[in-house]
Design a protein around this motif. Structure first.
Motif, PDB file in Angstrom:
ATOM      1  N   PRO A  32      42.545  44.921  39.048  1.00 38.39           N
ATOM      2  CA  PRO A  32      41.953  43.711  39.632  1.00 38.39           C
ATOM      3  C   PRO A  32      42.577  43.443  41.002  1.00 38.39           C
ATOM      4  O   PRO A  32      43.705  43.865  41.274  1.00 38.39           O
ATOM      5  CB  PRO A  32      42.326  42.618  38.625  1.00 38.39           C
ATOM      6  CG  PRO A  32      43.596  43.101  38.002  1.00 38.39           C
ATOM      7  CD  PRO A  32      43.449  44.605  37.913  1.00 38.39           C
ATOM      8  N   ILE A  33      41.847  42.706  41.852  1.00 41.07           N
ATOM      9  CA  ILE A  33      42.403  42.396  43.180  1.00 41.07           C
ATOM     10  C   ILE A  33      43.549  41.390  43.069  1.00 41.07           C
ATOM     11  O   ILE A  33      44.406  41.309  43.944  1.00 41.07           O
ATOM     12  CB  ILE A  33      41.322  41.882  44.152  1.00 41.07           C
ATOM     13  CG1 ILE A  33      40.726  40.545  43.672  1.00 41.07           C
ATOM     14  CG2 ILE A  33      40.235  42.927  44.360  1.00 41.07           C
ATOM     15  CD1 ILE A  33      40.037  39.785  44.784  1.00 41.07           C
ATOM     16  N   SER A  34      43.546  40.606  41.992  1.00 31.76           N
ATOM     17  CA  SER A  34      44.628  39.675  41.673  1.00 31.76           C
ATOM     18  C   SER A  34      44.408  39.293  40.216  1.00 31.76           C
ATOM     19  O   SER A  34      43.336  39.550  39.671  1.00 31.76           O
ATOM     20  CB  SER A  34      44.587  38.433  42.580  1.00 31.76           C
ATOM     21  OG  SER A  34      43.439  37.653  42.311  1.00 31.76           O
ATOM     22  N   PRO A  35      45.404  38.669  39.565  1.00 32.34           N
ATOM     23  CA  PRO A  35      45.243  38.428  38.117  1.00 32.34           C
ATOM     24  C   PRO A  35      43.986  37.639  37.750  1.00 32.34           C
ATOM     25  O   PRO A  35      43.377  37.909  36.717  1.00 32.34           O
ATOM     26  CB  PRO A  35      46.516  37.654  37.757  1.00 32.34           C
ATOM     27  CG  PRO A  35      47.530  38.156  38.735  1.00 32.34           C
ATOM     28  CD  PRO A  35      46.758  38.348  40.021  1.00 32.34           C
ATOM     29  N   ASP A  36      43.593  36.669  38.589  1.00 37.31           N
ATOM     30  CA  ASP A  36      42.386  35.902  38.242  1.00 37.31           C
ATOM     31  C   ASP A  36      41.235  36.143  39.217  1.00 37.31           C
ATOM     32  O   ASP A  36      40.243  35.418  39.199  1.00 37.31           O
ATOM     33  CB  ASP A  36      42.711  34.404  38.136  1.00 37.31           C
ATOM     34  CG  ASP A  36      42.926  33.761  39.505  1.00 37.31           C
ATOM     35  OD1 ASP A  36      43.095  34.506  40.504  1.00 37.31           O
ATOM     36  OD2 ASP A  36      42.913  32.519  39.577  1.00 37.31           O
ATOM     37  N   VAL A  55      35.611  39.235  42.180  1.00 37.67           N
ATOM     38  CA  VAL A  55      36.303  38.389  43.162  1.00 37.67           C
ATOM     39  C   VAL A  55      35.721  36.982  43.115  1.00 37.67           C
ATOM     40  O   VAL A  55      34.502  36.800  43.028  1.00 37.67           O
ATOM     41  CB  VAL A  55      36.209  38.993  44.586  1.00 37.67           C
ATOM     42  CG1 VAL A  55      34.766  39.226  45.000  1.00 37.67           C
ATOM     43  CG2 VAL A  55      36.924  38.120  45.606  1.00 37.67           C
ATOM     44  N   ARG A  56      36.594  36.002  43.170  1.00 36.37           N
ATOM     45  CA  ARG A  56      36.153  34.605  43.207  1.00 36.37           C
ATOM     46  C   ARG A  56      35.832  34.210  44.643  1.00 36.37           C
ATOM     47  O   ARG A  56      36.603  34.507  45.559  1.00 36.37           O
ATOM     48  CB  ARG A  56      37.254  33.695  42.643  1.00 36.37           C
ATOM     49  CG  ARG A  56      37.474  33.890  41.159  1.00 36.37           C
ATOM     50  CD  ARG A  56      38.557  32.966  40.632  1.00 36.37           C
ATOM     51  NE  ARG A  56      38.813  33.218  39.221  1.00 36.37           N
ATOM     52  CZ  ARG A  56      38.138  32.640  38.213  1.00 36.37           C
ATOM     53  NH1 ARG A  56      37.189  31.754  38.483  1.00 36.37           N
ATOM     54  NH2 ARG A  56      38.418  32.935  36.955  1.00 36.37           N
ATOM     55  N   VAL A  57      34.707  33.543  44.807  1.00 36.98           N
ATOM     56  CA  VAL A  57      34.289  33.043  46.120  1.00 36.98           C
ATOM     57  C   VAL A  57      33.938  31.572  45.941  1.00 36.98           C
ATOM     58  O   VAL A  57      33.117  31.221  45.089  1.00 36.98           O
ATOM     59  CB  VAL A  57      33.073  33.829  46.662  1.00 36.98           C
ATOM     60  CG1 VAL A  57      32.694  33.337  48.051  1.00 36.98           C
ATOM     61  CG2 VAL A  57      33.371  35.329  46.685  1.00 36.98           C
ATOM     62  N   LYS A  58      34.570  30.727  46.736  1.00 36.69           N
ATOM     63  CA  LYS A  58      34.344  29.288  46.590  1.00 36.69           C
ATOM     64  C   LYS A  58      33.080  28.848  47.328  1.00 36.69           C
ATOM     65  O   LYS A  58      32.644  29.493  48.290  1.00 36.69           O
ATOM     66  CB  LYS A  58      35.552  28.515  47.142  1.00 36.69           C
ATOM     67  CG  LYS A  58      36.812  28.668  46.324  1.00 36.69           C
ATOM     68  CD  LYS A  58      37.903  27.757  46.874  1.00 36.69           C
ATOM     69  CE  LYS A  58      39.236  27.972  46.167  1.00 36.69           C
ATOM     70  NZ  LYS A  58      39.153  27.773  44.715  1.00 36.69           N
ATOM     71  N   LYS A 161      36.575  41.733  32.823  1.00 35.08           N
ATOM     72  CA  LYS A 161      37.667  41.732  31.841  1.00 35.08           C
ATOM     73  C   LYS A 161      39.028  41.817  32.536  1.00 35.08           C
ATOM     74  O   LYS A 161      40.008  41.200  32.093  1.00 35.08           O
ATOM     75  CB  LYS A 161      37.489  42.910  30.865  1.00 35.08           C
ATOM     76  CG  LYS A 161      38.432  42.884  29.684  1.00 35.08           C
ATOM     77  CD  LYS A 161      38.120  44.016  28.707  1.00 35.08           C
ATOM     78  CE  LYS A 161      39.052  43.952  27.493  1.00 35.08           C
ATOM     79  NZ  LYS A 161      38.805  45.088  26.566  1.00 35.08           N
ATOM     80  N   ALA A 162      39.071  42.542  33.644  1.00 34.11           N
ATOM     81  CA  ALA A 162      40.328  42.714  34.377  1.00 34.11           C
ATOM     82  C   ALA A 162      40.854  41.397  34.933  1.00 34.11           C
ATOM     83  O   ALA A 162      42.046  41.278  35.222  1.00 34.11           O
ATOM     84  CB  ALA A 162      40.130  43.727  35.516  1.00 34.11           C
ATOM     85  N   ILE A 163      39.944  40.406  35.110  1.00 36.80           N
ATOM     86  CA  ILE A 163      40.407  39.084  35.562  1.00 36.80           C
ATOM     87  C   ILE A 163      40.256  38.039  34.452  1.00 36.80           C
ATOM     88  O   ILE A 163      40.248  36.832  34.703  1.00 36.80           O
ATOM     89  CB  ILE A 163      39.697  38.617  36.858  1.00 36.80           C
ATOM     90  CG1 ILE A 163      38.188  38.445  36.657  1.00 36.80           C
ATOM     91  CG2 ILE A 163      39.974  39.605  37.989  1.00 36.80           C
ATOM     92  CD1 ILE A 163      37.503  37.699  37.805  1.00 36.80           C
ATOM     93  N   GLY A 164      40.119  38.516  33.219  1.00 36.33           N
ATOM     94  CA  GLY A 164      40.139  37.619  32.075  1.00 36.33           C
ATOM     95  C   GLY A 164      38.809  36.963  31.752  1.00 36.33           C
ATOM     96  O   GLY A 164      38.772  35.949  31.049  1.00 36.33           O
TER      97      GLY A 164
END
Ligand SMILES: [Zn+2]
Length: 237
Positions: A32-36, A55-58, A161-164
């Motif tokens: 993952p690029i980061s844990p979450d 990836v999360r994008v706001k 799954k890699a970011i939960g």
């Protein structure tokens, strides 16, 4: 009769109540690029050939997806970060924009028919696909591939799954740069991308989202010029 080991894909068995579990594994699950999935704004991340990333994008942020070689298809999904059962839906988007392929300025809408994002820029000729399902293990089985073959459906599941996270279904992806011309008799062709090296698209989030990308591992039909490579993405600062 000799006992054999069957993978779920070989039996097409339905061992889950939904379609959210991968049928195999690759490095996507462990990178993952980061844990979450929270990105560092302005940093460019690579989606390695045959793999996926989430990836999360706001809301209000723009993400740039780039095609460094020009030859690679990138399956793209967008989920509402608060409720993954709301997602970019092309059945709904095509009806909303009266087009098969979005152009800059077009909203991308969810299965609840509200904008989740907008396509804001596209340096390529604008040839993308919104009709063809993500490749999956069954697709490669139908081609006669024995054993596991990397596939976009599992890349989506593994990247989440890699970011939960976990989604119940694999929605129709926005197949960036995938060249599937629809001919006058409504038959289709599977052709290499017409984009050039360095082309990118920008997508601006209308709500807090999770984007998932798969650098499509298709190496049997020539949509990736028979040589899957990486793509890149950057959440613009
Ligand atoms: Zn694929």
């Amino acid at each position: 009769m000799t006992a054999t080991t069957h993978s779920p894909a070989e039996t097409h068995s339905h061992t889950h109540d939904d379609n959210g579990s991968a049928l195999g594994e690759n490095a996507t699950l462990h990178e993952p690029i980061s844990p979450d999935g929270t990105p560092e704004p302005g940093r460019t991340y690579t989606v390695p050939a045959r793999c996926g990333r989430a990836v999360r994008v706001k809301a209000g942020q723009t993400i740039r997806i780039a095609n460094p070689h020009g030859t690679q298809v990138c399956d793209t999904w967008i989920f509402n970060a608060a409720h993954l059962n709301e997602f970019l839906s092309f059945e709904h988007t095509r009806a909303y924009i009266d087009r098969v392929i979005p152009r800059p300025g077009d909203p991308l809408v969810t299965n609840q028919r509200r904008p989740i994002a907008e396509l804001t820029a596209d340096t390529s000729p604008g040839v993308h696909d919104t009709l063809i399902a993500a490749c999956d293990l069954y697709r490669y089985r139908n081609f006669g591939v024995a054993g596991y073959h990397d596939n976009c459906a599992d890349n989506m599941r593994l990247a989440l799954k890699a970011i939960g996270l976990r989604a119940r279904e694999v929605p129709q992806p926005f197949n960036l740069w995938m060249n599937i011309p629809v001919k006058p008799d409504y038959s289709i062709e599977w052709l290499p991308a017409v984009s050039k090296a360095g082309d990118y698209v920008d997508i601006k989030a209308a709500m807090d989202c999770v984007f998932v990308f798969s650098a499509c591992p298709q190496d049997i039909v020539p949509i990736n010029a028979l040589h899957p490579v990486e793509v890149e993405f950057t959440v613009l600062a």
